[in-house]
Design an enzyme around this catalytic site. Sequence first.
Site, PDB file in Angstrom:
ATOM      1  N   GLU A 298       0.834  -1.226   0.000  1.00 44.28           N
ATOM      2  CA  GLU A 298       0.000   0.000   0.000  1.00 44.28           C
ATOM      3  C   GLU A 298       0.855   1.256   0.000  1.00 44.28           C
ATOM      4  O   GLU A 298       0.508   2.250   0.644  1.00 44.28           O
ATOM      5  CB  GLU A 298      -0.954   0.036   1.202  1.00 44.28           C
ATOM      6  CG  GLU A 298      -2.073  -0.930   1.177  1.00 44.28           C
ATOM      7  CD  GLU A 298      -2.827  -0.930  -0.128  1.00 44.28           C
ATOM      8  OE1 GLU A 298      -2.873   0.119  -0.789  1.00 44.28           O
ATOM      9  OE2 GLU A 298      -3.334  -1.999  -0.510  1.00 44.28           O
TER      10      GLU A 298
HETATM   11  C1  FAD Z   1       2.842  -9.774   0.498  1.00 50.99           C
HETATM   12  C2  FAD Z   1       2.627  -8.679  -0.496  1.00 50.99           C
HETATM   13  C3  FAD Z   1       1.339  -8.382  -0.908  1.00 50.99           C
HETATM   14  C4  FAD Z   1       1.129  -7.400  -1.877  1.00 50.99           C
HETATM   15  N1  FAD Z   1      -0.142  -7.166  -2.340  1.00 50.99           N
HETATM   16  C5  FAD Z   1      -0.314  -6.371  -3.438  1.00 50.99           C
HETATM   17  C6  FAD Z   1      -1.581  -6.290  -4.087  1.00 50.99           C
HETATM   18  O1  FAD Z   1      -2.565  -6.874  -3.655  1.00 50.99           O
HETATM   19  N2  FAD Z   1      -1.671  -5.526  -5.210  1.00 50.99           N
HETATM   20  C7  FAD Z   1      -0.604  -4.852  -5.743  1.00 50.99           C
HETATM   21  O2  FAD Z   1      -0.752  -4.196  -6.768  1.00 50.99           O
HETATM   22  N3  FAD Z   1       0.614  -4.895  -5.122  1.00 50.99           N
HETATM   23  C8  FAD Z   1       0.777  -5.634  -4.001  1.00 50.99           C
HETATM   24  N4  FAD Z   1       2.014  -5.725  -3.392  1.00 50.99           N
HETATM   25  C9  FAD Z   1       3.119  -4.958  -3.942  1.00 50.99           C
HETATM   26  C10 FAD Z   1       3.537  -3.806  -3.049  1.00 50.99           C
HETATM   27  O3  FAD Z   1       2.572  -2.807  -3.057  1.00 50.99           O
HETATM   28  C11 FAD Z   1       4.926  -3.341  -3.528  1.00 50.99           C
HETATM   29  O4  FAD Z   1       5.846  -4.336  -3.132  1.00 50.99           O
HETATM   30  C12 FAD Z   1       5.308  -1.986  -2.976  1.00 50.99           C
HETATM   31  O5  FAD Z   1       4.510  -0.988  -3.550  1.00 50.99           O
HETATM   32  C13 FAD Z   1       6.780  -1.638  -3.220  1.00 50.99           C
HETATM   33  O6  FAD Z   1       7.144  -1.851  -4.553  1.00 50.99           O
HETATM   34  P1  FAD Z   1       8.465  -2.700  -4.869  1.00 50.99           P
HETATM   35  O7  FAD Z   1       8.337  -3.996  -4.146  1.00 50.99           O
HETATM   36  O8  FAD Z   1       8.658  -2.762  -6.322  1.00 50.99           O
HETATM   37  O9  FAD Z   1       9.646  -1.904  -4.184  1.00 50.99           O
HETATM   38  P2  FAD Z   1      10.453  -0.689  -4.862  1.00 50.99           P
HETATM   39  O10 FAD Z   1       9.510   0.275  -5.448  1.00 50.99           O
HETATM   40  O11 FAD Z   1      11.520  -1.230  -5.719  1.00 50.99           O
HETATM   41  O12 FAD Z   1      11.095  -0.023  -3.564  1.00 50.99           O
HETATM   42  C14 FAD Z   1      12.325  -0.457  -2.962  1.00 50.99           C
HETATM   43  C15 FAD Z   1      12.758   0.599  -1.946  1.00 50.99           C
HETATM   44  O13 FAD Z   1      13.008   1.836  -2.613  1.00 50.99           O
HETATM   45  C16 FAD Z   1      12.212   2.873  -2.085  1.00 50.99           C
HETATM   46  N5  FAD Z   1      11.771   3.756  -3.156  1.00 50.99           N
HETATM   47  C17 FAD Z   1      11.230   3.411  -4.340  1.00 50.99           C
HETATM   48  N6  FAD Z   1      10.919   4.500  -5.052  1.00 50.99           N
HETATM   49  C18 FAD Z   1      11.264   5.565  -4.316  1.00 50.99           C
HETATM   50  C19 FAD Z   1      11.179   6.969  -4.492  1.00 50.99           C
HETATM   51  N7  FAD Z   1      10.644   7.516  -5.589  1.00 50.99           N
HETATM   52  N8  FAD Z   1      11.645   7.750  -3.512  1.00 50.99           N
HETATM   53  C20 FAD Z   1      12.162   7.223  -2.393  1.00 50.99           C
HETATM   54  N9  FAD Z   1      12.263   5.918  -2.158  1.00 50.99           N
HETATM   55  C21 FAD Z   1      11.818   5.093  -3.105  1.00 50.99           C
HETATM   56  C22 FAD Z   1      11.041   2.162  -1.400  1.00 50.99           C
HETATM   57  O14 FAD Z   1      10.488   2.939  -0.340  1.00 50.99           O
HETATM   58  C23 FAD Z   1      11.684   0.883  -0.900  1.00 50.99           C
HETATM   59  O15 FAD Z   1      12.291   1.110   0.336  1.00 50.99           O
HETATM   60  C24 FAD Z   1       2.229  -6.661  -2.390  1.00 50.99           C
HETATM   61  C25 FAD Z   1       3.515  -6.942  -1.930  1.00 50.99           C
HETATM   62  C26 FAD Z   1       3.737  -7.938  -1.008  1.00 50.99           C
HETATM   63  C27 FAD Z   1       5.139  -8.236  -0.580  1.00 50.99           C
END
Ligand code: FAD
Length: 567
Positions: free
Chosen positions: A427
């Site tokens: 989220e």
């Molecule tokens: C168990 C689980 C359930 C989930 N359920 C859903 C779901 O139902 N539907 C759905 O669509 N998604 C879902 N997700 C996905 C989840 O919303 C994403 O994992 C999350 O938004 C982070 O994206 P990412 O994993 O690609 O991390 P990244 O975006 O790669 O982030 C990695 C790190 O970099 C930081 N970061 C990234 N961009 C920036 C920025 N611009 N400025 C500063 N810091 C930054 C982040 O804060 C984080 O610390 C789920 C994930 C998990 C693990």
Amino acid sequence: MPYRAPVSDFRFLMDHVVGFDQVAATDHFAEATPDMTQAILTEAAKMSEDILAPLNRAGDLHPARLENGIVRTSPGFAEGYDAIATGGWIGMSASQDNGGLGLPMTLTTTVNEMLAGACLALQLSPLMTQGQIEALEHHASDAIKALYIPKLVSGEWNGTMNLTEPQAGSDVGALRTKAEPNGDGTYAITGQKIYISWADNDFTQNVCHLVLARLPDGVAGTKGISLFMVPKLIPDADGNPGTPNDLRVVSLEHKMGLHGSPTAVMEYSGATGWLVGEEHGGMAAMFTMMNNARLGVATQGVGIAEAALQHALAYAQDRKQGKAPGSGAILEHADVRRMLTTMKADTYAARAITLMNAVAIDMAHATGSAEWQARAAFLTPISKAFCTDVGCEVAATGIQVHGGMGFIEETGAAQYARDVRVATIYEGTNGIQAMDLVARKLMDGGEAAFRILEEIEQGAEAAKATHPQLAEAVWQAAESLRETTEWLAAQDDLNARFAGAVPYLRAFARVLGGHVHLASAVKGDASRARLATFYIKRMLPEHTGLLAHTREGATDLMAITADDLAA
Ligand SMILES: Cc1cc2nc3c(=O)[nH]c(=O)nc-3n(C[C@H](O)[C@H](O)[C@H](O)COP(=O)(O)OP(=O)(O)OC[C@H]3O[C@@H](n4cnc5c(N)ncnc54)[C@H](O)[C@@H]3O)c2cc1C
């Protein structure tokens, strides 16, 4: 695992601290009488304690699994879901126009916390559905509303949200899933989504996916994204689940925790979808769902914090070690007492913050007032990030209270920490929440923030007569927070704000915590006053360091090179 719903805390906070009386006094929520409120709290508590809590361990030990393309859920989850659905808990706050109960979000927030504390993995399913209902209420056509919302409200069908793709996580605008018009008002959806919670199950008749995708003329980035309803089974002319859609669960993730919640990789291969909201207006529609879900995820943090606290307290009252006075249990050691009181004081503050947030949402809904809307919008990232951090911290401290037994799975203390860990990530990560707070939510020059600070100072002024020391500490903290808020709002360089965003959000939550604990000391019994004294004297001072951190800006931080980090 045993769980006792904190009904008396909900009642006290609603009656004396977060101003629920204002919500109940509106025409819109006239049905939320004290009797109705008590009945909801009592019934939801009973279901959480008796039906859902016993499922929690089974969900961890027997994860959801994929069998021939169908998701099989953990033992007992189907019965647990049935209890939630038939109890009417999914559509509590949905509009009565579509079969919901139209009750305040404040009440839904209490229920969601209890469900989460009892069985987080299962609670995530109705939580997703609640968000979907709200997104459809605000953005879908009348036909889609009429077809889908009543089934989602009843729980016969469940809802999911599909944003994430391998290259599009926090950067949702990078998504590649395509939507092409079929020429008959529907669209063909093609692409892969990952991490989709509750993307399938073996207990609802249909699964309704809300999918973000890009139309052929959609520009790059978030402005070119549209939102589509893509059901697993396409409803027939009578609205019953009909032919299978062109979509499938490819695999389920092996996760650190939350094993009972299936997290899927989804493949859409020209699946039939229906537009929700305007073409290219998908992010606005999805934000409705995400904002709802953000408060919901905040309640997950509080629910797990409460459960972990109860678990640790029971252990600390039983385990004997060292020369402890009184009962001889480890609870009598000052450091164990410190851990448990910290857990309790933060859980209480976090709960109050979610309820303040929910009251603001309800008042915005009932009155249409821009001030209430701004307050709700300001409090949402604070609730999401602070309360999920509290969930993680309290669960981690719960392991520490158990000593070595905390590291042994059979006690269940570790499950809380593993299950709640993802709440700071999904989220919108907590870092992204904090950036939202210091950028978009301060675009009003800090007006919404200053109104909250004024209220905190007024509360402290009023408390000076009875609790002078505590009141003075809270008043001073609010003043310091005001100065840093002014400094932040004056920074044109967004990176200067972002560098201190996380400490600022936490400082704001700390001060809000001081405010609610002070109010509890004034209105409550000696027990609440002792907890408030602990929080205000020992935990509130953390805000000083956090605010100093915030005001350092970005220059020194960004001067640290990747080589420095690797050296
Ligand atoms: C168990 C689980 C359930 C989930 N359920 C859903 C779901 O139902 N539907 C759905 O669509 N998604 C879902 N997700 C996905 C989840 O919303 C994403 O994992 C999350 O938004 C982070 O994206 P990412 O994993 O690609 O991390 P990244 O975006 O790669 O982030 C990695 C790190 O970099 C930081 N970061 C990234 N961009 C920036 C920025 N611009 N400025 C500063 N810091 C930054 C982040 O804060 C984080 O610390 C789920 C994930 C998990 C693990």
